[in-house]
Write a protein that holds these residues in place. Structure first.
Motif, mmCIF file in Angstrom:
data_model
loop_
_atom_site.group_PDB
_atom_site.id
_atom_site.type_symbol
_atom_site.label_atom_id
_atom_site.label_comp_id
_atom_site.label_asym_id
_atom_site.label_seq_id
_atom_site.Cartn_x
_atom_site.Cartn_y
_atom_site.Cartn_z
ATOM 1 N N MET A 1 0.839 -1.193 0.000
ATOM 2 C CA MET A 1 0.000 0.000 0.000
ATOM 3 C C MET A 1 0.875 1.244 0.000
ATOM 4 O O MET A 1 1.812 1.358 0.792
ATOM 5 N N ARG A 2 0.551 2.155 -0.864
ATOM 6 C CA ARG A 2 1.341 3.379 -1.029
ATOM 7 C C ARG A 2 0.778 4.483 -0.138
ATOM 8 O O ARG A 2 -0.404 4.806 -0.223
ATOM 9 N N ILE A 3 1.638 5.032 0.715
ATOM 10 C CA ILE A 3 1.234 6.020 1.707
ATOM 11 C C ILE A 3 1.713 7.406 1.298
ATOM 12 O O ILE A 3 2.888 7.590 0.936
ATOM 13 N N GLY A 4 0.826 8.389 1.403
ATOM 14 C CA GLY A 4 1.200 9.782 1.219
ATOM 15 C C GLY A 4 1.057 10.521 2.532
ATOM 16 O O GLY A 4 0.028 10.410 3.211
ATOM 17 N N LEU A 5 2.090 11.238 2.921
ATOM 18 C CA LEU A 5 2.056 12.048 4.151
ATOM 19 C C LEU A 5 1.767 13.482 3.778
ATOM 20 O O LEU A 5 2.517 14.100 3.014
ATOM 21 N N ILE A 6 0.689 14.027 4.315
ATOM 22 C CA ILE A 6 0.316 15.417 4.064
ATOM 23 C C ILE A 6 0.603 16.216 5.324
ATOM 24 O O ILE A 6 -0.059 16.057 6.345
ATOM 25 N N GLY A 7 1.618 17.057 5.268
ATOM 26 C CA GLY A 7 2.057 17.822 6.431
ATOM 27 C C GLY A 7 3.364 17.287 6.959
ATOM 28 O O GLY A 7 3.433 16.147 7.426
ATOM 29 N N ALA A 8 4.414 18.104 6.860
ATOM 30 C CA ALA A 8 5.763 17.668 7.260
ATOM 31 C C ALA A 8 6.170 18.308 8.578
ATOM 32 O O ALA A 8 7.310 18.725 8.754
ATOM 33 N N GLY A 9 5.231 18.368 9.523
ATOM 34 C CA GLY A 9 5.488 18.996 10.812
ATOM 35 C C GLY A 9 6.276 18.128 11.766
ATOM 36 O O GLY A 9 6.947 17.170 11.362
ATOM 37 N N ALA A 10 6.147 18.424 13.061
ATOM 38 C CA ALA A 10 7.036 17.866 14.077
ATOM 39 C C ALA A 10 7.031 16.346 14.140
ATOM 40 O O ALA A 10 8.073 15.732 14.355
ATOM 41 N N ALA A 29 4.913 9.495 -1.166
ATOM 42 C CA ALA A 29 4.751 10.930 -1.397
ATOM 43 C C ALA A 29 4.727 11.674 -0.069
ATOM 44 O O ALA A 29 4.210 11.170 0.935
ATOM 45 N N VAL A 30 5.292 12.867 -0.092
ATOM 46 C CA VAL A 30 5.217 13.792 1.039
ATOM 47 C C VAL A 30 4.761 15.135 0.491
ATOM 48 O O VAL A 30 5.293 15.614 -0.517
ATOM 49 N N CYS A 31 3.776 15.721 1.151
ATOM 50 C CA CYS A 31 3.226 17.003 0.704
ATOM 51 C C CYS A 31 3.259 18.007 1.849
ATOM 52 O O CYS A 31 2.887 17.683 2.985
ATOM 53 N N ASP A 32 3.704 19.207 1.554
ATOM 54 C CA ASP A 32 3.645 20.305 2.511
ATOM 55 C C ASP A 32 3.653 21.598 1.710
ATOM 56 O O ASP A 32 4.299 21.673 0.651
ATOM 57 N N ILE A 33 2.947 22.613 2.198
ATOM 58 C CA ILE A 33 2.940 23.889 1.478
ATOM 59 C C ILE A 33 4.321 24.525 1.476
ATOM 60 O O ILE A 33 4.610 25.386 0.646
ATOM 61 N N ASP A 34 5.181 24.118 2.401
ATOM 62 C CA ASP A 34 6.577 24.541 2.427
ATOM 63 C C ASP A 34 7.390 23.479 1.681
ATOM 64 O O ASP A 34 7.612 22.373 2.182
ATOM 65 N N ALA A 35 7.804 23.800 0.472
ATOM 66 C CA ALA A 35 8.504 22.829 -0.370
ATOM 67 C C ALA A 35 9.779 22.318 0.287
ATOM 68 O O ALA A 35 10.113 21.126 0.170
ATOM 69 N N ASP A 36 10.488 23.189 0.988
ATOM 70 C CA ASP A 36 11.731 22.771 1.640
ATOM 71 C C ASP A 36 11.445 21.764 2.750
ATOM 72 O O ASP A 36 12.181 20.777 2.919
ATOM 73 N N ALA A 37 10.380 22.020 3.525
ATOM 74 C CA ALA A 37 10.018 21.095 4.601
ATOM 75 C C ALA A 37 9.634 19.739 4.034
ATOM 76 O O ALA A 37 10.019 18.696 4.572
#
Length: 330
Positions: A1-10, A29-37
């Motif tokens: 199963m392919r997991i996407g994380l939305i939000g690269a916070g703490a 996949a990892v998604c955050d409005i801050d591309a660097d994060a």
């Protein structure tokens, strides 16, 4: 199963490691409005990086998502994921209103996708150890619970969105108090029928920085919860008083059972305890997708939100409030 994380916070690293530690799961996949994060979080995992969760959902690279974003965004992002056919796990709180909690659950049901709520306390090894002791019946019935937590709600101590009533849904009680309510209800084995709360606003914050809640559960168990910001002595101590003994839980130390003048340790703190909890939580999500019932029921997660909102109303009105339906005797 392919997991996407939305939000690269703490807590993103815990989720990412959990995906790596669970067989049959892959972080894609990892998604955050801050591309660097997002790029930092995805580094070394091979996961694709996105700054818009909708583009991630339409890219065909995920089967399920972990929503690790500010509280008020749980419903809209969860709704987008469900509409795309992706299974959904949202961090606690489930949402910031009861209407949003109900809407999220209904949209996932209609879409035929799994939904779990990330109440991590149910997976923490020291809490699991306490629940195992309670389940044996050796200490008799639970009678009273005291839950004391410290936190830090000074502006600048955490991301700015935590101080927005509209985005966070509240302050110390919605955030830290939600953990306390979750575990106290779990150990207490009932639903709250009465709430008396106090909130304190310090440091010029727009949300409460400190708070206390007194609850009576429908089985007679009394619960007291106190959250204090920036005290001289930091702590996280939960005490469960039973007929024939007391359980003390401190995640920095472990779990101790005290009965008949003697004490025994049933769990010693380990550096990997938090990661073990996140790994178990993600395994539970996978099990729900496969058809199992969630460890944390949707009704329980909704009740936690209900209680925080009732605490705010109790504090504003300066009185105890009943959570019983109209016409039901207290």
């Amino acid at each position: 199963m392919r997991i996407g994380l939305i939000g690269a916070g703490a807590v993103a690293p815990f989720h990412i490691t959990a995906a790596a530690e669970n067989d049959g799961l892959e972080l894609t996949a990892v998604c955050d409005i801050d591309a660097d994060a997002a790029a930092r979080a995805a580094s070394g995992s091979g996961a694709a990086v996105f700054t818009d969760h909708r583009r991630m959902l339409t890219a065909g690279v995920v089967d399920a998502v972990i929503v690790n974003t500010p509280h008020a965004t749980h419903l809209p992002i969860g709704a987008d994921a469900a509409a795309a056919g992706a299974h959904v796990m949202v961090e606690k709180p489930m949402a910031t209103t009861l209407q949003d909690c109900d809407r999220l659950a209904e949209l996932c049901r209609q879409a035929g996708v799994g939904l779990t709520i990330g109440h991590i306390q149910h997976y923490m090894p020291e809490k699991v150890a306490a629940q195992r002791v309670l389940a044996t019946g050796e200490l008799g019935a639970v009678r009273m619970i005291r839950d004391n937590r410290s936190t830090d709600y000074r502006p600048g101590s955490r991301s700015e969105w935590f101080f927005s009533p509209e985005i966070a849904g509240g302050g110390a009680l919605m955030n830290i108090g939600g953990h306390c309510l979750d575990r106290s209800l779990w150990f207490g084995g009932g639903r709250a029928v009465e709430m008396l709360a106090t909130t304190v606003h310090r440091f010029g914050a727009a949300v409460e920085t400190d708070g206390a809640m007194l609850l009576r559960l429908d089985n007679g168990v009394g619960v007291s919860i106190t959250v204090v910001s920036d005290p001289g002595t930091r702590g996280d101590l939960l005490t469960i008083v039973c007929d024939r003994g007391v359980i003390e839980i401190d995640p920095r130390v472990g779990t101790t059972v005290h009965a008949n003048g003697r004490s025994r340790v049933v769990h010693e703190h380990h550096a990997d305890d938090i990661q073990r909890a996140f790994t178990a939580q993600l395994a539970d999500f996978a099990a729900v997708i496969a058809g199992a019932e969630p460890t944390v029921a949707h009704a329980h997660a909704r009740h936690v939100v209900e209680l925080v909102l009732t605490a705010y109303r109790s504090a504003d009105e300066g009185r105890a409030l009943s959570l019983l339906p109209a016409g039901v005797p207290a």
